[in-house]
Design an enzyme around this catalytic site. Structure first.
Site, PDB file in Angstrom:
ATOM      1  N   GLU A   5     -17.297 -15.723  57.479  1.00  0.00           N
ATOM      2  CA  GLU A   5     -16.683 -14.476  58.160  1.00  0.00           C
ATOM      3  C   GLU A   5     -17.336 -13.531  58.731  1.00  0.00           C
ATOM      4  O   GLU A   5     -17.220 -13.114  59.804  1.00  0.00           O
ATOM      5  CB  GLU A   5     -15.409 -13.863  57.127  1.00  0.00           C
ATOM      6  CG  GLU A   5     -14.260 -13.377  57.884  1.00  0.00           C
ATOM      7  CD  GLU A   5     -14.816 -12.048  58.170  1.00  0.00           C
ATOM      8  OE1 GLU A   5     -14.051 -11.608  59.241  1.00  0.00           O
ATOM      9  OE2 GLU A   5     -15.709 -11.298  57.724  1.00  0.00           O
ATOM     10  N   HIS A  66     -15.766 -10.239  52.059  1.00  0.00           N
ATOM     11  CA  HIS A  66     -15.109 -10.185  53.470  1.00  0.00           C
ATOM     12  C   HIS A  66     -16.479  -9.718  54.351  1.00  0.00           C
ATOM     13  O   HIS A  66     -17.289 -10.450  54.514  1.00  0.00           O
ATOM     14  CB  HIS A  66     -13.978  -9.354  53.325  1.00  0.00           C
ATOM     15  CG  HIS A  66     -13.032  -9.207  54.626  1.00  0.00           C
ATOM     16  ND1 HIS A  66     -12.044  -8.669  54.673  1.00  0.00           N
ATOM     17  CD2 HIS A  66     -13.267  -9.725  55.844  1.00  0.00           C
ATOM     18  CE1 HIS A  66     -11.339  -8.970  56.022  1.00  0.00           C
ATOM     19  NE2 HIS A  66     -12.173  -9.433  56.621  1.00  0.00           N
ATOM     20  N   HIS A  85     -12.330  -8.775  47.855  1.00  0.00           N
ATOM     21  CA  HIS A  85     -11.133  -8.459  47.354  1.00  0.00           C
ATOM     22  C   HIS A  85     -10.361  -9.448  46.436  1.00  0.00           C
ATOM     23  O   HIS A  85      -9.815 -10.337  46.230  1.00  0.00           O
ATOM     24  CB  HIS A  85     -10.056  -9.142  48.766  1.00  0.00           C
ATOM     25  CG  HIS A  85     -10.379  -8.416  49.952  1.00  0.00           C
ATOM     26  ND1 HIS A  85      -9.999  -6.941  50.137  1.00  0.00           N
ATOM     27  CD2 HIS A  85     -10.756  -8.829  51.236  1.00  0.00           C
ATOM     28  CE1 HIS A  85     -10.613  -6.589  51.418  1.00  0.00           C
ATOM     29  NE2 HIS A  85     -11.025  -7.617  51.973  1.00  0.00           N
ATOM     30  N   ASN A 119     -12.016  -3.919  55.539  1.00  0.00           N
ATOM     31  CA  ASN A 119     -12.349  -5.104  56.684  1.00  0.00           C
ATOM     32  C   ASN A 119     -13.713  -5.408  56.508  1.00  0.00           C
ATOM     33  O   ASN A 119     -14.524  -6.274  56.097  1.00  0.00           O
ATOM     34  CB  ASN A 119     -11.689  -5.094  57.699  1.00  0.00           C
ATOM     35  CG  ASN A 119     -11.776  -6.373  58.344  1.00  0.00           C
ATOM     36  OD1 ASN A 119     -12.767  -6.657  58.690  1.00  0.00           O
ATOM     37  ND2 ASN A 119     -10.699  -6.987  58.644  1.00  0.00           N
ATOM     38  N   ASN A 175     -11.564  -2.882  62.597  1.00  0.00           N
ATOM     39  CA  ASN A 175     -11.966  -4.312  61.933  1.00  0.00           C
ATOM     40  C   ASN A 175     -13.520  -3.981  61.855  1.00  0.00           C
ATOM     41  O   ASN A 175     -14.135  -3.562  60.997  1.00  0.00           O
ATOM     42  CB  ASN A 175     -11.584  -5.428  62.837  1.00  0.00           C
ATOM     43  CG  ASN A 175     -11.698  -6.906  62.219  1.00  0.00           C
ATOM     44  OD1 ASN A 175     -13.138  -7.381  62.046  1.00  0.00           O
ATOM     45  ND2 ASN A 175     -10.778  -7.531  61.878  1.00  0.00           N
ATOM     46  N   ASP A 220     -13.561  -9.194  66.654  1.00  0.00           N
ATOM     47  CA  ASP A 220     -13.513  -9.020  65.264  1.00  0.00           C
ATOM     48  C   ASP A 220     -14.793  -8.415  64.833  1.00  0.00           C
ATOM     49  O   ASP A 220     -14.845  -7.088  64.957  1.00  0.00           O
ATOM     50  CB  ASP A 220     -13.520 -10.538  64.787  1.00  0.00           C
ATOM     51  CG  ASP A 220     -13.002 -10.691  63.431  1.00  0.00           C
ATOM     52  OD1 ASP A 220     -13.514  -9.817  62.404  1.00  0.00           O
ATOM     53  OD2 ASP A 220     -12.449 -11.676  62.940  1.00  0.00           O
ATOM     54  N   ASN A 221     -15.793  -9.078  64.479  1.00  0.00           N
ATOM     55  CA  ASN A 221     -17.062  -8.275  63.970  1.00  0.00           C
ATOM     56  C   ASN A 221     -17.903  -8.001  65.110  1.00  0.00           C
ATOM     57  O   ASN A 221     -18.070  -8.832  65.972  1.00  0.00           O
ATOM     58  CB  ASN A 221     -17.565  -9.301  62.804  1.00  0.00           C
ATOM     59  CG  ASN A 221     -16.913  -9.205  61.559  1.00  0.00           C
ATOM     60  OD1 ASN A 221     -16.367  -8.100  61.042  1.00  0.00           O
ATOM     61  ND2 ASN A 221     -16.725 -10.419  60.741  1.00  0.00           N
TER      62      ASN A 221
END
Length: 306
Positions: A5, A66, A85, A119, A175, A220-221
């Protein structure tokens, strides 16, 4: 094999990869397996990902990593911050990287009332960081309702042992987060609003909005080329496919590069695109010396030479 991720690459070419994310509403291939952090040396001719050992005393069974971020101290100590998480809660785990035996020594678990649904994270010092909360609620049903109603209750928090505060708010779903090479600007990706916010960082750690770059994909990232300042983004061309995850209609992947984001007209280039046949659900793209690593939410990672 169970996701990549987020990826963060040190200046010396060592890449950290977070794997095994279990996130509400998104498929996981590792439901019965704890998450892992992998290391890949991009200086090698055929780099391979090696799992890093984590020191005793850390609850590995509930490890659900994450976003990640590294910080290299003045004495060259490497700290790895990992959003975690465990049991559907949000914590930030702080590790020290020991290169000699490919291990992470767990230093502490950070919990705070303002770190509700974390996140991603960008390290600002050996024990301080900015973090994005992608939702206001941590309960899955309320999360979905928040998304459905389009509430802009997502935010960015600054954390240090001395002070914890909200420094930016009003996002649909904040994010990815990262920092410019000159450390003057913080970039925040709002995945549901399809954009990147440029925020100026002040001496008191507060952030003020400078500009917004609108894109036509779910961002996203964010990774930064430390030589050029270019922003590399892992994107989702169709978010619904990521949630439905139909084997007949796989989630696609897309990597964008943004050059000169502070200019009047930043250049946006699509560097990689795939319909899901090779790579599903790209979430990050990190670059080092002409090599590109593309990570995914639950699928494998892709190594490319540019």
């Amino acid at each position: 094999e169970t996701g990549s991720e987020d990826i963060d690459i040190l200046p010396n070419g060592l890449a950290f990869i977070s794997s095994g994310l279990k996130y509400p509403g998104i498929k996981s291939l590792a439901l019965d397996k704890p998450g892992e952090i992998f290391l890949m040396d991009l200086n090698e001719d055929n780099p391979r990902a090696v799992e890093l050992r984590i020191s005793r005393g850390f609850d590995l069974a509930s490890f659900n990593p994450h976003g990640i971020s590294t910080y290299v101290d003045r004495d060259n100590t490497v700290y790895l911050f990992a959003v975690n998480h465990p049991h559907q809660k949000s914590t930030v785990e702080l590790f020290k990287f020991v290169e000699d035996d490919n291990s992470l020594v767990h230093l502490k678990t950070i919990r705070h009332d303002l770190l509700t649904s974390v996140n991603d994270i960008v390290a600002m010092g050996p024990d301080s960081f900015y973090a994005t909360n992608d939702h206001y609620f941590s309960d899955f049903i309320l999360m979905f309702l928040e998304m459905f109603l389009g509430l802009t209750w997502s935010n960015v928090v600054y954390y240090s042992p001395k002070e914890v505060k909200e420094v930016a708010a009003g996002f649909y779903s904040a994010n990815g987060i990262n920092i410019s090479p000159d450390r003057k600007y913080i970039y925040v990706a709002d995945v549901f609003d399809h954009n990147i916010h440029v925020m100026e960082k002040h001496a008191n750690w507060n952030l003020t909005h400078v500009k917004t770059l609108q894109l036509d994909t779910l961002v996203d990232n964010l990774s930064i080329d430390r030589h050029t300042g270019d922003i590399w983004i892992g994107c989702h061309p169709n978010g619904m496919k990521l949630f439905y995850n139909d084997p007949e209609n796989l989630p696609a992947s897309e990597v964008l590069r943004v050059q000169n984001i502070l200019s009047e007209e930043p250049a946006v280039t699509r560097v990689y695109a795939d319909n899901g046949s090779v790579l599903q659900g790209s979430s990050v793209a990190s670059i080092y010396e002409g090599k590109l690593l593309i990570g995914t939410v639950f699928h494998r990672a892709l190594y490319c030479e540019l």
